[in-house]
Design a protein around this motif. Sequence first.
Motif, PDB file in Angstrom:
ATOM      1  N   LEU A 173      46.827  10.875   1.590  1.00  0.00           N
ATOM      2  CA  LEU A 173      47.413  11.991   0.732  1.00  0.00           C
ATOM      3  C   LEU A 173      47.150  13.310   1.365  1.00  0.00           C
ATOM      4  O   LEU A 173      47.980  14.339   1.228  1.00  0.00           O
ATOM      5  N   ALA A 174      45.943  13.568   1.668  1.00  0.00           N
ATOM      6  CA  ALA A 174      45.367  14.968   2.155  1.00  0.00           C
ATOM      7  C   ALA A 174      46.278  15.282   3.477  1.00  0.00           C
ATOM      8  O   ALA A 174      46.677  16.443   3.582  1.00  0.00           O
ATOM      9  N   ALA A 175      46.428  14.346   4.317  1.00  0.00           N
ATOM     10  CA  ALA A 175      47.234  14.550   5.540  1.00  0.00           C
ATOM     11  C   ALA A 175      48.614  14.819   5.344  1.00  0.00           C
ATOM     12  O   ALA A 175      49.101  15.679   5.948  1.00  0.00           O
ATOM     13  N   MET A 176      49.153  14.210   4.405  1.00  0.00           N
ATOM     14  CA  MET A 176      50.781  14.249   4.067  1.00  0.00           C
ATOM     15  C   MET A 176      50.642  15.414   3.502  1.00  0.00           C
ATOM     16  O   MET A 176      51.797  16.069   3.640  1.00  0.00           O
ATOM     17  N   ARG A 177      49.857  15.949   2.602  1.00  0.00           N
ATOM     18  CA  ARG A 177      50.006  17.140   1.808  1.00  0.00           C
ATOM     19  C   ARG A 177      49.826  18.466   3.095  1.00  0.00           C
ATOM     20  O   ARG A 177      50.665  19.422   2.893  1.00  0.00           O
ATOM     21  N   ARG A 178      49.192  18.275   3.976  1.00  0.00           N
ATOM     22  CA  ARG A 178      49.008  19.242   5.080  1.00  0.00           C
ATOM     23  C   ARG A 178      50.370  19.494   5.811  1.00  0.00           C
ATOM     24  O   ARG A 178      50.673  20.492   6.085  1.00  0.00           O
ATOM     25  N   ARG A 179      51.128  18.421   5.894  1.00  0.00           N
ATOM     26  CA  ARG A 179      52.262  18.215   6.526  1.00  0.00           C
ATOM     27  C   ARG A 179      53.575  18.781   5.614  1.00  0.00           C
ATOM     28  O   ARG A 179      54.237  19.465   5.864  1.00  0.00           O
ATOM     29  N   LEU A 180      53.310  18.217   4.397  1.00  0.00           N
ATOM     30  CA  LEU A 180      54.502  18.648   3.379  1.00  0.00           C
ATOM     31  C   LEU A 180      54.337  20.049   2.924  1.00  0.00           C
ATOM     32  O   LEU A 180      55.432  20.757   2.688  1.00  0.00           O
ATOM     33  N   GLU A 181      53.149  20.359   2.714  1.00  0.00           N
ATOM     34  CA  GLU A 181      52.829  21.837   2.204  1.00  0.00           C
ATOM     35  C   GLU A 181      52.026  22.314   3.001  1.00  0.00           C
ATOM     36  O   GLU A 181      50.809  22.870   2.511  1.00  0.00           O
ATOM     37  N   PRO A 182      52.082  22.990   4.287  1.00  0.00           N
ATOM     38  CA  PRO A 182      51.227  23.571   4.951  1.00  0.00           C
ATOM     39  C   PRO A 182      50.924  25.029   4.356  1.00  0.00           C
ATOM     40  O   PRO A 182      51.474  25.614   3.821  1.00  0.00           O
TER      41      PRO A 182
END
Lengths: 188, 256
Positions: A173-182
């Motif tokens: 989730l943390a990694a995806m958030r960085r990608r989705l909401e940089p």
Amino acid sequence: MAHDAVPADADATLVERAKARSESAWAEIYDAHYHQLFRYCYARSSDEAAAADLASRVFLEALEGIDRYVYRGRPLLAWLYRIARNLVSDHLRARQREAQALERAGSTLERHEPNPSSQVHLELDIAGAMQTLTEDQRQVIALRYFAELSTAEIAQALRRSERAVYSLEVRALAAMRRRLEPEPGAPK
Amino acid sequence: MSDLNRRQEAALIECLRALDRGESLEACLARASEDAEVLRPLLELRARMQAIEPPAPGAAAYELARQRLLNRVRMPAPAEPSRRLLPALAWTPPALFGRAIMAGVAISLLAGGALGAAAAVGGNPVSDALSALHIIENASEEDVRGGAIDGEETATVLPDSTVPLGPPAPADTSRPEEVPGVGLCFAEDKSDGLPEDIVEVFPDAGACIPEALLEHPADAAPCVPPDLAQRFEQPPVDLPVCGDEDASPAEVRNRR
């Protein structure tokens, strides 16, 4: 959408019937697990047609291997998932080789892309974000949010503890958030 | 890699457990108030992902695949050639220990030392490291032949046994060989002696320990599958057991 879980003791009986090549047993196995496996294959491939083909092949492979399968209390779905995982891996490798071959040939054909008509905006973003995950993180996300397995089921399928599954999910989730909401100014 | 510190990770894990138990997001964040600002966006992302309805398989595809499966079930099962080329004694516990050692060495290489050294010289670290121990050969894809089920390609199987791979050595079918895309495979079916849960058996290929097992799990220390740790008289390697990272294989075995 929750799937109808098959109780463990029912699984044991079902396996025996499947080994005896009972049509009704295989129909039960198929009806109980096809949708989950399809969604898992879709999560990994982002391609509905490929997902349908892969999901279908899972059961054919299971039929071929049922004589060698020994039920030891683990849900049948865990075994089917492992077959699906291998088939998906083969599929993705073949797709990558095809893309590389096209690139080497200087092809102007577009690479294989997910069918945009079947995905909403967030789904496309999630599919892209999942590419930034480790393999184990991708498995957890695909099983949790697409195949809609519980943590306990995911733990069984991945042969990990429930805490390890949660840990993988948290990091995913943390990694995806960085990608989705940089963050502004952060590299994507 | 995660941007969360250990406390935040632990708090988020507890939140996920709580949400799975049916608690509300706000109740969870109230308990982790000092990290709420960090956790909230992640939990909201999770909620958005849960709200996505994955595509359902088409009804026609569903029925077609179902019929295809049932048609195959109705076909007479093909007679299986005997794969038990070794006597059952080959799989007594002492013999199993030897087999487990080979598999375990492959796993232990991922613990760092040999893998790191191999990585330092480039190439495929797993293959290079295992080759250094003369356990596997660098089989190329051209060395494998494909199996087929009803004309469809299946997973790759063993290299042709008539083609020598790597340095000349006496044929030793007891040693596993690495099959790219598959894993470590024995030339003969060893599935009777190896835990089913970690063994993939491919037609005509014997028993294989899946490639996935040989990968370094990025999110955890390398670990031994519980079945492997429990089935052998001595644990193959000094690694934690998957899912029970605080216990060594010997400890897990001794609990039983």
